[in-house]
Design an enzyme around this catalytic site. Structure first.
Site, PDB file in Angstrom:
ATOM      1  N   ARG A  53      16.239  12.633 -11.409  1.00  0.00           N
ATOM      2  CA  ARG A  53      16.394  12.202  -9.906  1.00  0.00           C
ATOM      3  C   ARG A  53      16.381  13.791  -9.144  1.00  0.00           C
ATOM      4  O   ARG A  53      15.622  13.289  -8.251  1.00  0.00           O
ATOM      5  CB  ARG A  53      17.624  11.399  -9.944  1.00  0.00           C
ATOM      6  CG  ARG A  53      17.898  11.024  -8.392  1.00  0.00           C
ATOM      7  CD  ARG A  53      19.023  10.095  -8.208  1.00  0.00           C
ATOM      8  NE  ARG A  53      20.174   9.995  -9.158  1.00  0.00           N
ATOM      9  CZ  ARG A  53      20.984  10.710  -9.293  1.00  0.00           C
ATOM     10  NH1 ARG A  53      21.141  11.714  -8.510  1.00  0.00           N
ATOM     11  NH2 ARG A  53      22.074  10.753 -10.188  1.00  0.00           N
ATOM     12  N   TYR A 105       4.786   0.095  12.235  1.00  0.00           N
ATOM     13  CA  TYR A 105       4.922  -0.730  11.266  1.00  0.00           C
ATOM     14  C   TYR A 105       5.697  -1.957  11.177  1.00  0.00           C
ATOM     15  O   TYR A 105       6.944  -1.387  11.164  1.00  0.00           O
ATOM     16  CB  TYR A 105       4.705   0.150   9.797  1.00  0.00           C
ATOM     17  CG  TYR A 105       4.568  -0.585   8.587  1.00  0.00           C
ATOM     18  CD1 TYR A 105       3.595  -1.184   8.344  1.00  0.00           C
ATOM     19  CD2 TYR A 105       5.905  -0.419   7.932  1.00  0.00           C
ATOM     20  CE1 TYR A 105       3.446  -1.913   7.047  1.00  0.00           C
ATOM     21  CE2 TYR A 105       5.861  -1.112   6.703  1.00  0.00           C
ATOM     22  CZ  TYR A 105       4.583  -1.829   6.374  1.00  0.00           C
ATOM     23  OH  TYR A 105       4.723  -2.586   5.022  1.00  0.00           O
ATOM     24  N   ASP A 177       4.226   9.014  11.031  1.00  0.00           N
ATOM     25  CA  ASP A 177       3.798   8.182   9.939  1.00  0.00           C
ATOM     26  C   ASP A 177       2.123   8.384  10.164  1.00  0.00           C
ATOM     27  O   ASP A 177       1.308   7.859  11.023  1.00  0.00           O
ATOM     28  CB  ASP A 177       3.918   6.688  10.239  1.00  0.00           C
ATOM     29  CG  ASP A 177       3.340   6.026   9.277  1.00  0.00           C
ATOM     30  OD1 ASP A 177       2.781   6.120   8.428  1.00  0.00           O
ATOM     31  OD2 ASP A 177       4.216   4.660   8.815  1.00  0.00           O
ATOM     32  N   LYS A 202      -1.281   3.495   0.367  1.00  0.00           N
ATOM     33  CA  LYS A 202      -2.422   3.268   0.699  1.00  0.00           C
ATOM     34  C   LYS A 202      -3.572   4.083   0.543  1.00  0.00           C
ATOM     35  O   LYS A 202      -4.042   4.491  -0.565  1.00  0.00           O
ATOM     36  CB  LYS A 202      -2.396   3.000   2.403  1.00  0.00           C
ATOM     37  CG  LYS A 202      -1.119   2.177   2.707  1.00  0.00           C
ATOM     38  CD  LYS A 202      -1.071   1.020   2.409  1.00  0.00           C
ATOM     39  CE  LYS A 202       0.110   0.153   2.645  1.00  0.00           C
ATOM     40  NZ  LYS A 202       1.023   0.200   3.664  1.00  0.00           N
TER      41      LYS A 202
END
Ligand SMILES: *Cc1c(COP(=O)(O)O)cnc(C)c1O
Length: 394
Positions: A53, A105, A177, A202
């Protein structure tokens, strides 16, 4: 050899394979380190990794890659774009205020309006293209201006430098973004932005196979603070997905170049079609953000949207088009057609959607790697069928 002298298309190929392991073995690919924990050789001096982690060598190679591509000091990989975005907002504290682009978004809209208020973090949506309106929205407790350019789904353009300047005057950070452009076409950190976030689901991964998010900080101190949140919040990207993303990033240059060239041709085709009311693509000279976008980015990219007269026309078009996948998401090798009203922006109430121009005739198109002539021929036959089926008011 200085990496900085290379073009990004070259750096992209080799950035992930310059770690210790690859140098020792000559492997051209980063190994997938499936290990949650790491043996410590010494009782009191721990090695670079202890628990995955907190850090994993495969994820590390990815994080260093995206940091170098964006020109930042620290890259961090998350389980999704939303995890990356949410983590950056966790840098804030109760009582803080943020200014957010109104064209945000849908998932970010949901986080800002439904999650952040529970922690006492308030927001104002503004049209970031209007710098005066943005300045008026800034309060004494405003800590962040959140930018998306080009925005989703109407490809609205924000002048990054102008907003960064305004933010610095008011002691605010800027988050951007960069999903639609990728570092290949837009490097916001070079323009003074503090943190870049990506839905790596994406264009960066490019094959519609994984969900992933990335964040890159310009400064080291901010990078350490965000790494602390990544480890505390725990929504890290796993080693196998990190590997898939590293592989996807290697072909980003070739994919985006072809898809963007096709997108420009499709945008011109749609712009000339009598059934199409409006085309949103920053490469069109008629696009209101064309000049600013050309100044701050090197390509209009591979996503466009267009407006048909009404919902029935959008429905007829979707039902008759054959090549693209009809789905949420974008940035894959396959072209993806989506209907923002019920897909990416379903989280937004209808009235808010329409205020932002996301009307019932709007379709978004992410151009893949099919031959552009086939895509245009497909659109052409679908638009003919659409006009036969739908009575279009004059
Ligand atoms: C898809 C998307 C997101 C969310 O990313 P996920 O990987 O789906 O969590 C954020 N911003 C933009 C612009 C997107 O297209």
């Amino acid at each position: 050899m200085s990496l900085n002298k290379e073009r990004l298309e070259t750096t992209i190929i080799h950035a992930s394979t310059r770690g210790d392991y690859e140098q020792k073995t000559g492997a051209v690919n980063v190994p997938i380190y499936l290990s949650s924990t790491f043996h410590q050789e010494s009782f009191d001096a721990f090695g670079p990794y202890d628990y995955s982690r907190s850090g994993n060598p495969t994820r590390d190679a990815l994080e260093k890659t995206i940091a170098s591509l964006e020109g930042g000091s620290r890259g961090l990989a998350f389980a999704s774009g939303m995890a990356a975005i949410s983590a950056t907002f966790m840098l804030l504290s109760s009582g803080d205020h943020i200014v957010v682009t109104q064209d945000v978004y849908g998932g970010t809209y949901r986080f800002v309006t439904e999650v952040l208020p529970k922690f006492g973090i308030d927001h104002t949506f503004v049209d970031l293209a209007n710098v005066d309106e943005t300045a008026r929205a800034i309060r004494p407790n405003t800590k962040v201006i959140y930018i998306e350019t080009p925005s989703n789904p109407r490809l609205g353009i924000t002048d990054i430098k102008a907003i960064v300047e305004l933010a610095k005057l008011n002691d605010c950070l800027t988050f951007l973004d960069n999903t639609f452009m990728s570092p290949l076409y837009q490097r916001p950190l070079d323009l003074g932005v503090d943190i870049v976030v990506h839905s790596a689901t994406k264009f960066l991964s490019g094959h519609s196979d994984i969900i992933a998010g990335l964040a890159v900080t310009k400064g080291e101190e901010l990078g350490n603070r965000l790494a602390f949140i990544q480890n505390s919040f725990g929504s890290i990207l796993g080693a196998q997905d990190s590997y898939a993303l590293i592989q996807g990033i290697k072909t980003l240059g070739a994919r985006l170049t072809q898809s963007s060239e096709s997108a420009s041709k499709i945008a011109s085709y749609l712009n000339d079609h009598p059934l199409v009311d409006e085309v949103f693509y920053p490469g069109l000279a008629s696009h209101p953000g064309h000049a600013i976008h050309s100044k701050q980015s090197t390509s209009p990219g591979a996503v466009l949207s267009f407006r048909l007269p009404n919902r029935d026309a959008a429905k007829a078009f979707v039902e008759n088009v054959r090549i693209p996948v009809f789905a949420v998401s974008l940035g894959g090798v396959e072209s993806i057609l989506s209907y923002p009203a019920t897909m990416s922006h379903a989280a937004m109430p209808k009235e808010q959607r329409e205020k932002r121009g996301i009307t019932d005739g709007l379709l978004r198109f992410s151009v893949g790697l099919e031959h552009v002539d086939d895509l245009i021929a497909d659109f052409d036959q679908a638009l003919i069928k659409t006009s036969e089926k739908v009575a279009i008011p004059n």
